[in-house]
Design a protein around this motif. Structure first.
Motif, mmCIF file in Angstrom:
data_model
loop_
_atom_site.group_PDB
_atom_site.id
_atom_site.type_symbol
_atom_site.label_atom_id
_atom_site.label_comp_id
_atom_site.label_asym_id
_atom_site.label_seq_id
_atom_site.Cartn_x
_atom_site.Cartn_y
_atom_site.Cartn_z
ATOM 1 N N SER A 87 0.827 -1.301 -0.072
ATOM 2 C CA SER A 87 0.196 0.065 0.045
ATOM 3 C C SER A 87 0.801 1.094 -0.155
ATOM 4 N N PRO A 88 1.434 1.688 -1.044
ATOM 5 C CA PRO A 88 2.546 2.478 -1.101
ATOM 6 C C PRO A 88 2.172 3.962 -0.910
ATOM 7 N N ASP A 89 0.750 4.208 -1.039
ATOM 8 C CA ASP A 89 -0.112 5.264 -0.877
ATOM 9 C C ASP A 89 -0.368 5.894 0.555
ATOM 10 N N SER A 90 -0.077 4.829 1.304
ATOM 11 C CA SER A 90 -0.671 5.112 2.870
ATOM 12 C C SER A 90 0.137 6.199 3.403
ATOM 13 N N ALA A 91 -0.888 6.968 3.919
ATOM 14 C CA ALA A 91 -0.310 8.188 4.475
ATOM 15 C C ALA A 91 -0.354 8.383 6.002
ATOM 16 N N ASP A 92 -1.386 7.611 6.401
ATOM 17 C CA ASP A 92 -1.506 7.487 7.827
ATOM 18 C C ASP A 92 -0.365 6.367 8.787
ATOM 19 N N ALA A 93 -0.147 5.617 8.042
ATOM 20 C CA ALA A 93 0.639 4.450 8.608
ATOM 21 C C ALA A 93 1.664 4.199 7.476
ATOM 22 N N PRO A 94 2.830 3.192 7.948
ATOM 23 C CA PRO A 94 3.634 2.951 6.844
ATOM 24 C C PRO A 94 3.066 1.881 5.829
ATOM 25 N N GLU A 120 -4.242 -4.702 3.280
ATOM 26 C CA GLU A 120 -3.430 -4.772 1.957
ATOM 27 C C GLU A 120 -2.231 -5.827 2.344
ATOM 28 N N VAL A 121 -1.614 -5.660 3.441
ATOM 29 C CA VAL A 121 -0.350 -6.266 3.983
ATOM 30 C C VAL A 121 -1.179 -7.629 4.244
ATOM 31 N N GLY A 122 -2.182 -7.955 4.935
ATOM 32 C CA GLY A 122 -2.906 -9.114 5.308
ATOM 33 C C GLY A 122 -3.209 -10.021 3.791
ATOM 34 N N ARG A 123 -3.592 -9.171 2.748
ATOM 35 C CA ARG A 123 -3.895 -9.662 1.664
ATOM 36 C C ARG A 123 -2.732 -10.488 0.858
ATOM 37 N N TRP A 124 -1.597 -9.588 1.004
ATOM 38 C CA TRP A 124 -0.183 -10.025 0.029
ATOM 39 C C TRP A 124 0.725 -10.548 0.792
ATOM 40 N N MET A 125 0.983 -10.301 2.080
ATOM 41 C CA MET A 125 2.024 -11.006 2.646
ATOM 42 C C MET A 125 1.703 -12.422 3.223
ATOM 43 N N ASP A 138 5.733 -9.013 15.852
ATOM 44 C CA ASP A 138 5.535 -9.090 17.212
ATOM 45 C C ASP A 138 4.766 -7.968 17.870
ATOM 46 N N THR A 139 4.839 -6.955 16.957
ATOM 47 C CA THR A 139 4.063 -5.603 17.091
ATOM 48 C C THR A 139 2.649 -5.762 16.745
ATOM 49 N N GLY A 140 2.306 -6.906 15.972
ATOM 50 C CA GLY A 140 0.866 -6.909 15.354
ATOM 51 C C GLY A 140 0.840 -6.363 14.052
ATOM 52 N N MET A 141 1.947 -5.780 13.586
ATOM 53 C CA MET A 141 1.869 -4.896 12.062
ATOM 54 C C MET A 141 2.086 -5.858 11.137
ATOM 55 N N ALA A 142 2.841 -6.857 11.106
ATOM 56 C CA ALA A 142 3.086 -7.618 10.115
ATOM 57 C C ALA A 142 2.291 -9.074 10.320
ATOM 58 N N PRO A 143 1.470 -9.600 9.239
ATOM 59 C CA PRO A 143 0.766 -10.992 9.227
ATOM 60 C C PRO A 143 1.547 -12.118 9.611
ATOM 61 N N THR A 144 2.836 -12.158 9.222
ATOM 62 C CA THR A 144 3.493 -13.309 9.058
ATOM 63 C C THR A 144 5.133 -13.323 9.937
ATOM 64 N N SER A 145 5.410 -14.260 10.605
ATOM 65 C CA SER A 145 6.832 -13.762 11.197
ATOM 66 C C SER A 145 7.998 -13.922 10.125
#
Length: 890
Positions: free
Chosen positions: A566-573, A578-583, A611-618
């Motif tokens: 999600s390269p256009d995300s302005a409120d978060a990295p 979208e990360v949940g869909r693709w990663m 570990d912070t809950g931001m990435a869906p996979t380790s």
């Protein structure tokens, strides 16, 4: 002149521009948002925008484009993005050399590479583009740094670094070439500076454990295991003598040298201590003594040696100097001389090695080189009566008893010559270190124990007596991310007047790089010339100074794969949906040179975010493929090297495309050989293009040679034997090309397509007089041509789309379904099997493809040539490899 030769000639320049324009206008390669499609995230390691691509680069992207297009045609929603690893020293060098701002230079290079990617027709979705040097990206790099800081995973501390005194900056190991700065060629020094670190060591065990589940090349996983380097052993301290018996220092604060060993069973055999030349204790040991100047000179000398050479201490002569100081073996009370050695590095373990030369080959070679004592404390598992041996060098000086080296050999027979011959020096028969486990001798109360039992007993003794403790050690070091340069992501902290550190508030990000800087090349961080950047205020409104170090560019590349989602995300990295869909990334492709830096850093980063809950996979990358380099002879170096502009051995992309077209250029790089190994480009570079170009010319002629029947599926009925053969080849090719692409065997996929075109040529040549052809004939040929073009599309997309359009198709091959091979149609009616007698080829059998083993056996034994070789005798044995081989043992 036949029909094929009468058709218009293949003109790649015309059709490629046409289709590149059309694809761009339609935004054809936009990632599908259809949730019903299975996802496939294909990722090339993004490049540094250097400005010009050559054919060595093309191979990397042609591999990716073939795989991505194939997945799209098989019904997947494919994310195939591209972006730019755009911070870094080269842009700063260009600014100094050309007096152009690094940002301007970088953006020009990006624009140029955009043009070149377009010329190749690579199916990137540019809607997902990221550029790490733009504020909308590095704002979030800074934000992520703060999250690590809050979790205690980013800290500031003193460390030894590579320092260029001319450029006045820290250099990464990769920027040190033969002991000199790659930018100015000045001699690099070792210097202690306060730097920022990410605590990668906190994740060492998880980085190691999770490797097993990854579908990565075993070579890469082995490299990472070695780099992480888990070992179980004992940590303990050798007290430094404050009044050494000979020379050295006296008095002062009591100091100790920490060591870690996996072979605590050898502790009674320590005869000297070796410190890394830049060990923190060295200054205290030699200060004010005759050893101070030699120690400093030795430190600088060793700094000139390549880090990787120092790390592979077995491969270099063992150099060292005595410090004049001694420490005490806590198990024996003996004085141990302290040396500096070039085979010990400060960033591995404690930077100190307890040397046991009788039982470690590197220590043995060092002891031999410097005439140091060698004490045997481990014998074979069932030795003769142990001898109390203590000797030095090659036996010329014996300290206890009149025992010769031959006596030692006879008393302690070693299990193999390999353990008796020094790896780094010495002739045949020379006694070397005994590194095996065995039975302890000369080890006080522990003598007679096996090594395994002694390791436990000695560790327990150390723990009970406060000498040491059992621990796990890792070779992996924390990641130093500070760089004293301008063109990097600013570290978002400030230094207050009272000495405290404050993080920049998140709502004040990004900390922007200033524009009022001077690039003189005279040394020093350009950020120090900008008052507007330096001057800040703390949370209390008091004057403060901004951090002028910028981040290592590996930080930027440690999370870009998440931003792509999600390269256009302005409120978060990046956005969670979208990360949940693709990663995670389904297929990552890049060079093996990134195995122990980028790939470890990215895994570390992703695990923290998990570990912070931001990435869906380790883990970020489910599968990894490491492509080989393209090499070419360099007249400048008079040897074959990786293609490089600096070595003058490149084939420019523009030259290749203008002469042979993008499709032939892509195919030429893929046809060089297996994609995972290095491939050498011919010195006569045009030769490499000729074969692919002529193949594409043949495809052009074949596709237009006969009337195309679009509804061939409806009218294929009973066909002639020749047509059956063509249909069989069509479906064999469909099955093979698909299977080859799946396993990254792109050169064999192309070979199958070339073989298929020869079959088509042969079929057509036999029917040249049949102008119109029967409906059945045209249907069989039309099936073959349509299949050929669609199968070819991942490799030569411009030609495929042009010919499909000329044949009446309204869609691009990119929008068409991958052909489905029919395994029944692909079956051979007959196969040819070689017959060997005692390993030598004697006959070939043509048998029905579905023949059972008994049928093949009888056919082989009934063959006239076989009978003549056997001379009427019955064979001892007949071995049949179904469908492949008959081997007769006479």
């Amino acid at each position: 002149m036949n029909d094929i030769e009468k058709t218009d000639r293949y003109q790649p320049a015309d059709i490629e521009t046409k289709w590149q324009t059309r694809w761009a206008q339609r935004d054809l390669f936009r990632t599908s948002d259809d949730p019903s499609k299975p996802k496939f995230y294909y990722l090339d390691m993004f490049p540094y925008p250097s400005g010009d691509l050559h054919v060595g680069h093309v191979r990397n992207y042609a591999i990716g484009d073939a795989i991505a297009r194939y997945r799209v045609m098989n019904g997947f929603a494919v994310l195939h993005p591209m972006g730019w690893d755009a911070f870094g020293l080269p842009a700063e060098n260009a600014a100094i050399k050309n007096q152009v701002h690094p940002r301007d230079w970088t953006l020009r290079c990006i624009e140029r590479m955009h043009e070149q990617f377009a010329k190749l027709g690579i199916a990137f979705d540019w809607n997902h583009e990221v550029t790490t040097c733009l504020p909308d990206y590095y704002k979030w790099t800074q934000w992520l740094f703060l999250q690590f800081y809050k979790r205690g995973l980013a800290e500031r501390r003193a460390a030894n670094v590579n320092w260029c005194p001319s450029c006045a900056t820290v250099l990464a190991n990769e920027q040190v070439k033969d002991g000199a700065c790659e930018r100015c060629n000045s001699t690099v020094e070792q210097k202690t500076l306060t730097q920022w670190f990410f605590k990668t060591t906190a994740y060492a065990q998880r980085l190691l454990d999770d490797l097993d589940a990854l579908e990565w090349p075993e070579r890469v996983k082995t490299m990472q295991r070695h780099w992480i380097g888990r070992s179980e052993g004992v940590s303990f301290h050798f007290p430094v003598r404050t009044s050494p018996p000979v020379g050295g220092v006296g008095g002062g604060e009591a100091k100790t040298i920490e060591v870690f060993t996996t072979r605590v069973d050898t502790v009674f055999g320590v005869t000297y201590m070796v410190l890394a030349p830049d060990h923190a204790l060295v200054g205290d040991l030699v200060r004010g003594t005759e050893f101070e100047t030699p120690a400093e000179e030795f430190k600088n000398h060793v700094a000139l040696q390549k880090d990787e050479q120092r790390d592979r201490g077995d491969d270099i002569p063992k150099e060292g100097i005595f410090t004049g100081a001694y420490c005490i073996n806590p198990m024996t009370g003996e004085d141990v001389p302290i040396w500096l050695g070039n085979y010990v590095v400060s960033d591995y373990g404690s930077g100190a090695v307890m040397a046991v030369p009788a039982h470690d080959q590197r220590d043995w070679e060092f002891a031999k080189a410097h005439d140091l004592a060698i004490k045997v404390v481990i014998g074979p598992p069932s030795p003769p009566a142990p001898l109390p041996i203590r000797f030095a060098g090659e036996g010329s000086r014996l300290e206890l008893g009149s025992v010769s080296l031959s006596d030692v050999e006879s008393a302690f027979p070693l299990p193999s010559p390999a353990k008796r011959i020094g790896r780094g020096a010495g002739g045949e028969g020379e006694l070397g270190a005994y590194e095996e486990y065995g039975v302890l001798i000369n080890s006080g109360e522990f003598s007679g124990l096996s090594s395994a039992d002694a390791k436990t007993k000695i560790a327990e003794f150390m723990e009970a007596n406060g000498i040491g403790k059992r621990t796990v050690n890792f070779r992996l070091r924390d990641w130093c991310l500070s760089r004293q340069r301008y063109w990097g992501c600013p570290i978002p902290v400030i230094y207050c007047e009272d000495g405290t550190i404050e993080a920049v508030p998140e709502d004040q990000l990004p900390v922007l790089l200033p524009t009022d800087v001077k690039f003189t090349g005279q040394g020093g961080n350009p950020l120090l010339t900008s008052d507007t950047f330096l001057n800040a205020t703390d949370s209390q409104g008091r004057p403060a100074r901004r951090e002028t170090d910028t981040m290592d560019t590996f930080v930027d590349s440690s999370w870009y794969f998440l931003r792509y989602c999600s390269p256009d995300s302005a409120d978060a990295p990046f956005r969670a949906e979208e990360v949940g869909r693709w990663m995670n990334v389904d297929q990552y492709v890049g060079g093996i040179e990134h195995a122990t830096m980028h790939l470890i850093y990215a895994r570390f980063f992703n695990k923290v975010l998990f570990d912070t809950g931001m990435a869906p996979t380790s883990e970020p990358f489910a599968r990894l493929f490491t492509q080989g380099m393209v090499t070419m002879y360099s007249e400048k170096e008079d040897k074959v090297l990786k293609m490089s502009k600096s070595k003058g051995n490149v084939v420019a992309l523009d030259h290749a495309v203008s002469r042979f077209g993008a499709d032939a250029t892509r195919m030429a790089t893929l046809y060089l050989g297996p994609a995972e190994i290095d491939a050498e480009w011919d010195r006569d570079s045009d030769k490499v293009f000729v074969g692919p170009y002529r193949f594409l010319e043949k495809v052009w002629r074949l596709a237009l040679a006969r009337p195309f029947t679009a509804n061939w599926r409806e009218i294929i009925g009973e066909v002639s034997p020749a047509d059956v053969k063509l249909r069989r080849k069509t479906h064999q090719t469909i099955l093979k090309v698909g299977a080859d692409i799946e396993r990254f065997s792109l050169n064999t996929a192309l070979a199958a397509l070339m073989e298929f075109s020869n079959t088509l040529q042969e079929w057509h040549s036999k029917r040249m007089k049949d102008e119109g052809g029967s409906l059945s004939e045209n249907a069989v040929y039309s099936e073959a041509i349509e299949s050929l073009l669609v199968l070819l599309a991942p490799f030569a997309p411009h030609l495929a789309d042009e010919l499909l359009e000329q044949l009446g198709f309204a869609s691009s091959a990119y929008e068409m379904a991958w052909p489905k091979g029919d395994a029944e149609l692909a079956k051979e009616e007959e196969i040819v099997m070689p017959v060997q007698i005692n390993g030598k080829l004697r006959a070939r059998l043509t048998v029905p493809a579905d023949s059972d083993e008994e049928t093949v056996r009888q056919a082989a034994l009934g063959d006239a040539d076989v009978q003549a070789q056997l001379g009427g005798a019955a064979p001892k044995r007949v071995i049949i490899v179904p469908g492949r081989l008959v081997n007769i043992v006479a």
